[in-house]
Design a protein around this motif. Structure first.
Motif, PDB file in Angstrom:
ATOM      1  N   SER A 147       0.811  -1.218   0.000  1.00 38.69           N
ATOM      2  CA  SER A 147       0.000   0.000   0.000  1.00 38.69           C
ATOM      3  C   SER A 147       0.849   1.275   0.000  1.00 38.69           C
ATOM      4  O   SER A 147       0.358   2.343  -0.355  1.00 38.69           O
ATOM      5  CB  SER A 147      -0.950   0.008   1.195  1.00 38.69           C
ATOM      6  OG  SER A 147      -0.207  -0.058   2.397  1.00 38.69           O
ATOM      7  N   HIS A 148       2.117   1.174   0.374  1.00 35.70           N
ATOM      8  CA  HIS A 148       2.970   2.369   0.367  1.00 35.70           C
ATOM      9  C   HIS A 148       3.304   2.826  -1.046  1.00 35.70           C
ATOM     10  O   HIS A 148       3.920   3.872  -1.232  1.00 35.70           O
ATOM     11  CB  HIS A 148       4.265   2.096   1.147  1.00 35.70           C
ATOM     12  CG  HIS A 148       5.077   0.962   0.579  1.00 35.70           C
ATOM     13  ND1 HIS A 148       4.595  -0.318   0.508  1.00 35.70           N
ATOM     14  CD2 HIS A 148       6.328   0.928   0.041  1.00 35.70           C
ATOM     15  CE1 HIS A 148       5.518  -1.100  -0.048  1.00 35.70           C
ATOM     16  NE2 HIS A 148       6.571  -0.370  -0.334  1.00 35.70           N
ATOM     17  N   GLY A 149       2.851   2.044  -2.016  1.00 37.19           N
ATOM     18  CA  GLY A 149       3.067   2.454  -3.406  1.00 37.19           C
ATOM     19  C   GLY A 149       1.996   3.404  -3.913  1.00 37.19           C
ATOM     20  O   GLY A 149       2.116   3.963  -5.007  1.00 37.19           O
ATOM     21  N   ALA A 150       0.931   3.610  -3.116  1.00 39.05           N
ATOM     22  CA  ALA A 150      -0.157   4.493  -3.554  1.00 39.05           C
ATOM     23  C   ALA A 150       0.263   5.957  -3.417  1.00 39.05           C
ATOM     24  O   ALA A 150       1.153   6.295  -2.636  1.00 39.05           O
ATOM     25  CB  ALA A 150      -1.402   4.222  -2.715  1.00 39.05           C
ATOM     26  N   SER A 151      -0.406   6.829  -4.179  1.00 34.79           N
ATOM     27  CA  SER A 151      -0.051   8.253  -4.134  1.00 34.79           C
ATOM     28  C   SER A 151      -0.782   9.011  -3.038  1.00 34.79           C
ATOM     29  O   SER A 151      -0.390  10.116  -2.687  1.00 34.79           O
ATOM     30  CB  SER A 151      -0.405   8.926  -5.470  1.00 34.79           C
ATOM     31  OG  SER A 151       0.181   8.238  -6.515  1.00 34.79           O
ATOM     32  N   LEU A 152      -1.904   8.447  -2.568  1.00 38.48           N
ATOM     33  CA  LEU A 152      -2.733   9.201  -1.638  1.00 38.48           C
ATOM     34  C   LEU A 152      -3.486   8.244  -0.712  1.00 38.48           C
ATOM     35  O   LEU A 152      -3.930   7.177  -1.135  1.00 38.48           O
ATOM     36  CB  LEU A 152      -3.737  10.040  -2.458  1.00 38.48           C
ATOM     37  CG  LEU A 152      -4.749  10.898  -1.713  1.00 38.48           C
ATOM     38  CD1 LEU A 152      -4.058  12.027  -0.958  1.00 38.48           C
ATOM     39  CD2 LEU A 152      -5.773  11.481  -2.706  1.00 38.48           C
ATOM     40  N   ASN A 153      -3.603   8.652   0.550  1.00 41.72           N
ATOM     41  CA  ASN A 153      -4.434   7.895   1.488  1.00 41.72           C
ATOM     42  C   ASN A 153      -5.729   8.643   1.760  1.00 41.72           C
ATOM     43  O   ASN A 153      -5.700   9.836   2.073  1.00 41.72           O
ATOM     44  CB  ASN A 153      -3.698   7.689   2.828  1.00 41.72           C
ATOM     45  CG  ASN A 153      -2.742   6.522   2.779  1.00 41.72           C
ATOM     46  OD1 ASN A 153      -2.950   5.566   2.026  1.00 41.72           O
ATOM     47  ND2 ASN A 153      -1.677   6.592   3.569  1.00 41.72           N
ATOM     48  N   ILE A 154      -6.835   7.933   1.637  1.00 39.89           N
ATOM     49  CA  ILE A 154      -8.140   8.545   1.918  1.00 39.89           C
ATOM     50  C   ILE A 154      -8.635   7.943   3.233  1.00 39.89           C
ATOM     51  O   ILE A 154      -8.847   6.741   3.329  1.00 39.89           O
ATOM     52  CB  ILE A 154      -9.165   8.198   0.823  1.00 39.89           C
ATOM     53  CG1 ILE A 154      -8.578   8.374  -0.561  1.00 39.89           C
ATOM     54  CG2 ILE A 154     -10.440   9.015   1.016  1.00 39.89           C
ATOM     55  CD1 ILE A 154      -8.262   9.782  -0.914  1.00 39.89           C
ATOM     56  N   VAL A 155      -8.807   8.802   4.231  1.00 43.66           N
ATOM     57  CA  VAL A 155      -9.145   8.285   5.563  1.00 43.66           C
ATOM     58  C   VAL A 155     -10.563   8.659   5.945  1.00 43.66           C
ATOM     59  O   VAL A 155     -10.905   9.836   6.005  1.00 43.66           O
ATOM     60  CB  VAL A 155      -8.192   8.863   6.634  1.00 43.66           C
ATOM     61  CG1 VAL A 155      -8.382   8.141   7.953  1.00 43.66           C
ATOM     62  CG2 VAL A 155      -6.757   8.775   6.175  1.00 43.66           C
ATOM     63  N   GLN A 156     -11.351   7.661   6.227  1.00 43.91           N
ATOM     64  CA  GLN A 156     -12.695   7.930   6.745  1.00 43.91           C
ATOM     65  C   GLN A 156     -12.763   7.546   8.227  1.00 43.91           C
ATOM     66  O   GLN A 156     -11.917   6.816   8.712  1.00 43.91           O
ATOM     67  CB  GLN A 156     -13.739   7.119   5.986  1.00 43.91           C
ATOM     68  CG  GLN A 156     -14.971   7.014   6.837  1.00 43.91           C
ATOM     69  CD  GLN A 156     -16.205   6.560   6.190  1.00 43.91           C
ATOM     70  OE1 GLN A 156     -16.925   7.354   5.632  1.00 43.91           O
ATOM     71  NE2 GLN A 156     -16.473   5.289   6.336  1.00 43.91           N
ATOM     72  N   CYS A 157     -13.759   8.033   8.885  1.00 44.83           N
ATOM     73  CA  CYS A 157     -14.063   7.666  10.266  1.00 44.83           C
ATOM     74  C   CYS A 157     -13.298   8.559  11.223  1.00 44.83           C
ATOM     75  O   CYS A 157     -12.271   9.118  10.892  1.00 44.83           O
ATOM     76  CB  CYS A 157     -13.755   6.200  10.538  1.00 44.83           C
ATOM     77  SG  CYS A 157     -14.238   5.625  12.144  1.00 44.83           S
ATOM     78  N   SER A 158     -13.834   8.691  12.430  1.00 49.48           N
ATOM     79  CA  SER A 158     -13.225   9.594  13.401  1.00 49.48           C
ATOM     80  C   SER A 158     -11.879   9.089  13.884  1.00 49.48           C
ATOM     81  O   SER A 158     -11.723   8.615  14.991  1.00 49.48           O
ATOM     82  CB  SER A 158     -14.123   9.750  14.604  1.00 49.48           C
ATOM     83  OG  SER A 158     -15.062  10.727  14.330  1.00 49.48           O
ATOM     84  N   GLY A 159     -10.928   9.152  13.035  1.00 47.55           N
ATOM     85  CA  GLY A 159      -9.582   8.950  13.515  1.00 47.55           C
ATOM     86  C   GLY A 159      -9.104   7.535  13.713  1.00 47.55           C
ATOM     87  O   GLY A 159      -7.974   7.340  14.132  1.00 47.55           O
TER      88      GLY A 159
END
Lengths: 454, 456
Positions: free
Chosen positions: A234-246
């Motif tokens: 997963s460190h090969g992705a360009s962006l992390n999309i984070v949902q949920c309260s933290g």
């Protein structure tokens, strides 16, 4: 009716919005008051629910039987393939193990389970008692990992060492040990990881499909239909999309530090937040205008379908009052906006784990008279629900019987739901469920509507 | 076949404190309180709610890291004070968890210190006398939920029972049965005109009506004054096959107050129900009320009407040991062959008691296993190829995977509606079980028939 008071130690965790002059200084992010019958769980719970959807890993709970038994198949997180996560494994410690230590039992259990189930990795959760007797689970994990050739990851989730939030951190720390251990070959520039989306009732598939329709590659869904090999690369992705309260913010931050992957926080509930989640991602990849084009097309298509449907519900739901008590405050924001789209009015907004910023935002979003509460309990929730004459309570399993006993509609918005509520389809499901509960004729028999009480 | 395994995989049991909390819910004006981490109370609440569909408030002393190191005394006292203020209970049922047990908190001493505070002039939490505090030791690394259930009830009588002139009163310790079963037991005793103390009695507290306001403690439960009288009763009847005397509430009353203890299996099936009603006839010197004769007649009639559907069907039965023993006896009298009787419990008495009740069980090929989990049961099922799986909801996955008909009994039932209203006991309970088993078989016959018969 006897007036219900608030416990002395809890008064600073409750706030009622009354004009601008009231100083707002809610107490939060503390441990629950002893004897307050908090709706919260523990550190172990936090770790377990976050890591649960990694479907091809073995999840072993090191401790007496209860912790594993109560979390057996507890989440509605569905998998498109392996289902190892739906089983419950425990070292089931007995008195002698507590006296002499449980390391050997853990070691033997792991060998046996890895042999039988051939997992891609194993997560080992330490419970309260392990923190006390001091089993060196790191050493056992290391040994088994060497012998069996798979990652065996300790999760330091002793129940008493904080709140559910600390469990999220422990889970992120374990995942971080997996991240970066796989090859990133072939991953393109327009690629993301989806974090903090648990694929309840297949929600991650809906979200993933949106991004894919925009021409974005999803490397890992991490905590929803998760796979060990995807997480490793997963460190090969360009962006992390984070949902949920933290729950996954910590991992995103760690990945940002170590691999320079930026992150975006989003929510997938309601038209407004769902659309924003897609637009934010498209904006991030602004060097490729086709992505934004596709996002606009997608949103306009979906909203076009959804809007007339919502209008049907709106006619009857407008003005109805809602109480929200959920795990994370971030979800409450989305719910308030989603309910506003059918003109429902929020009279109580609370969470188990919000922080000061969260509660400040809630205060900004809510109308006069709305009660804002941190780490509440059944007595307080029922008090406010009745005082504010709510027509609907939104919460989880432990809140449901409070609503039903008092003759109030209820909508389940926790990890056990079986209907997808995320995305545009989910928004329709959500409002339909709200409608089905609020408008049900069964409430006419409720004591508060003049029916007989017990 | 592999040798005994180490890890528990899909446990066929729950933990000690859950049973204690459930039992404490059957005492009037009682709040269960767990001394340990917050999570235990929350998980147990969630679990009980999913079965009973009622609010289940369980307080916790909410350990943090400091508490674990320095002891739980401060948290426990604060928690007791808060729960007293908020819930105004008459009784607090206090159960320990693995955490507080292991750090060695001396709960009895802490309770004494707590009471002394108020004796020395500290204002009472709600201005009224302190609630009674009953403490059961329930470390979760010992036994399972049924042990916690019994430990709580033993602690209750040990705390409350009083000596006095003998009364025309019967103690009934019903075991971990459904609210519907408890209501049936009350109806039976009333019909026999036997004054009784039923302990615990969560028939209302966990299966009650709607509320106009939040009932911090739902109405119902065994009154404290009634529990005090258990020491003066003429006899105790206890439904259990495997409970050791030293762990039994009725055993305690026999030892301390000379209340004779009658121990019998859960009255499921005709023979065991006969034994129970026979005992009531004897104790009350009243003949069986006509109503129960009718119930029995209908049941015998139903056995005849349904026998062909069941004869020779192979069943696996699992759950608490006491339930497994009684169910096996019942199934055996209907013509069903229980091929495996399994329990996650481990009293060491399962096999002996089962063979006493169902002689020749092993000769017919029946297997008895205690201390098992669902992976063990599934491994056995692959060899035994049963037609029926009979036990709590936790067997669903294996029934689905292996295509075995599934009949839900006991606790927990959280994948069906109305688990709290399932009958198991007496002629009427047996009747309902029998009908469900026959209908499950009929349904399968019907759906697997190419014609889809409309008369079966």
């Amino acid at each position: 009716m006897e007036k219900i008071g608030i416990l002395e130690g809890r008064q600073r965790q409750i706030y009622e919005k009354k004009g601008e002059e009231t100083a707002f200084d809610i107490t939060c992010e503390t441990t629950s008051l002893s004897g307050s019958v908090s709706q919260r769980a523990c550190v172990f719970c936090g770790s377990r629910v976050v890591l649960y959807p990694v479907a091809d890993a073995l999840h072993v709970v090191h401790g007496p039987i209860g912790c594993a038994a109560y979390t057996w198949d507890i989440r509605g997180a569905v998998s498109s393939g392996p289902e190892l996560h739906r089983l419950s494994f425990s070292t089931d410690l007995k008195e002698m193990d507590v006296i002499y230590g449980g390391e050997k039992k853990l070691y033997l259990s792991l060998l046996e389970l890895i042999e039988r189930y051939q997992p891609k990795a194993a997560f080992i959760y330490s419970t309260c008692i392990i923190g006390l007797i001091g089993d060196d689970i790191d050493a056992v994990c290391k040994k088994v990992s060497q012998e069996k050739g798979i990652p065996v990851l300790p999760v330091h989730s002793e129940g008493f060492k904080g709140t559910k939030k600390d469990g999220y951190k422990a889970a992120c720390d374990s995942l971080m040990k997996l991240v970066g251990t796989g090859s990133t070959e072939g991953i393109g520039k327009y690629s993301i990881n989806i974090l903090g989306e648990f694929n309840l009732a297949g929600e991650a598939w809906i979200i993933r499909s949106y991004y894919e329709q925009m021409g974005i590659e999803v490397v890992s869904t991490m905590t929803g239909d998760g796979r060990v090999d995807d997480i490793r690369r997963s460190h090969g992705a360009s962006l992390n999309i984070v949902q949920c309260s933290g729950s996954m913010v910590r991992l995103a931050k760690q990945m940002e530090e170590k691999y320079s992957i930026p992150c975006l926080r989003v929510s997938y509930f309601g038209i407004e937040d769902m659309s924003k989640a897609l637009y934010d991602v498209a904006r991030h990849f602004s060097d490729n205008p086709a992505i934004m084009e596709a996002a606009k097309k997608l949103v306009s298509r979906e909203v076009g379908k959804l809007y007339p449907q919502l209008q049907q519900f709106r006619r009857e739901l407008a003005g109805k009052k809602v109480a929200i008590y959920v795990g994370g405050a971030f979800k409450a924001f989305s719910l308030i906006k989603a309910l506003a789209s059918v003109d429902m009015k929020v009279v109580l907004a609370g969470s188990q784990t919000g922080n000061k910023d969260d509660y400040n935002s809630l205060k900004e979003m809510c109308d006069e008279g709305t009660v804002i509460v941190d780490d509440s309990n059944p007595v307080e929730l029922s008090k406010f629900v009745l005082e504010k004459e709510a027509d609907l309570l939104i919460g989880g399993v432990k809140e449901r019987p409070i609503a039903y006993k008092l003759g109030i509609g209820f909508c389940d918005h926790n990890h056990e739901r079986k209907i997808p509520l995320a995305g545009f389809e989910g928004m329709y499901n959500f409002i339909r469920e709200v409608y089905n509960s609020v408008m049900s004729p069964v409430w006419q028999f409720a004591p508060r509507k003049g029916g007989l009480s017990s | 076949m592999k040798t005994a395994k180490t890890a528990t995989q899909n446990a066929c049991k729950l933990c000690n404190p859950l049973g204690a909390c459930l039992a404490f819910r059957g005492i009037e004006e009682c709040v269960p309180f767990l001394h340990g981490s917050q999570g235990c109370a929350t998980y147990i609440r969630r679990y009980l709610i999913s079965h009973f569909k009622e609010p289940v408030d369980i307080a916790s002393s909410n350990f943090n890291e400091d508490t674990a190191v320095f002891g739980g005394s401060h948290n426990l006292k604060l928690g007791l004070k808060n729960v007293t203020q908020q819930y105004r209970p008459k009784v607090i049922g206090l159960a320990t968890t693995c955490l507080s047990e292991t750090i060695g908190d001396d709960v009895d001493m802490i309770l004494k210190e707590y009471v002394r505070l108020f004796d020395e002039g500290e204002p009472l939490p709600n201005g009224e006398p302190l609630p009674l505090m009953i403490h059961a030791s329930t470390p979760s690394y010992q036994g399972s939920h049924i042990d916690g259930f019994q430990a709580a009830m033993r602690a209750t009588v040990a705390k409350l029972a009083e000596a006095g002139p003998k009364k025309n009163l019967l103690n009934l310790f019903p075991n971990m049965v459904s609210p519907a079963d408890l209501r049936y037991m009350k109806e039976v005793l009333k019909d026999f005109a036997i004054p009784y103390v039923l302990l615990p009695d969560y028939s209302e507290t966990l299966d009650g009506g709607p509320w106009a306001e939040y009932h911090r403690i739902p109405k119902g439960g065994t009154p404290v004054n009634a529990i005090r009288e258990t020491g003066m009763s003429a006899a105790s009847v206890e439904f259990t096959s495997t409970l050791a005397t030293e762990k039994s509430p009725a055993g305690f009353l026999e030892q301390e107050f000379d209340v004779p203890r009658y121990t019998m299996p859960l009255p499921i099936g005709i023979k065991q129900s006969d034994a129970f009603f026979g005992l009531l006839e004897k104790l009350s010197e009243t003949p069986l009320p006509e109503k129960y004769e009718d119930e029995r007649r209908r049941l015998v009639d139903a056995y005849a009407d349904g026998h062909k559907y069941l004869f020779g069907k192979k069943a696996i039965v699992y759950g608490e040991e006491d339930l497994v023993v009684a169910m096996t006896a019942f199934l055996s009298e209907t013509g069903i062959d229980p091929v495996l009787c399994a329990s996650g419990g481990k009293s060491g008495r399962l096999k002996k008691r089962l063979l006493e009740l169902v002689p020749g069980f092993e000769e017919k090929g029946g297997k008895i296993r205690d201390g098992v989990d669902f992976v063990d049961i599934e491994d056995e099922a692959k060899v035994l190829k049963p037609d029926l799986l009979i036990g709590n909801s936790k067997g669903y996955t294996m029934s689905r995977k292996n295509g075995i008909l599934f009949i839900r009994i006991g606790f927990p039932i959280h994948d069906r509606f109305g688990g709290q209203r399932l009958h198991h006991l007496g002629y009427r309970g047996t009747q309902e079980l029998f009908d469900r088993i026959v209908n499950t078989v009929i349904e399968q016959r019907q759906s697997s028939s190419p014609i889809g018969y409309t008369y079966m």
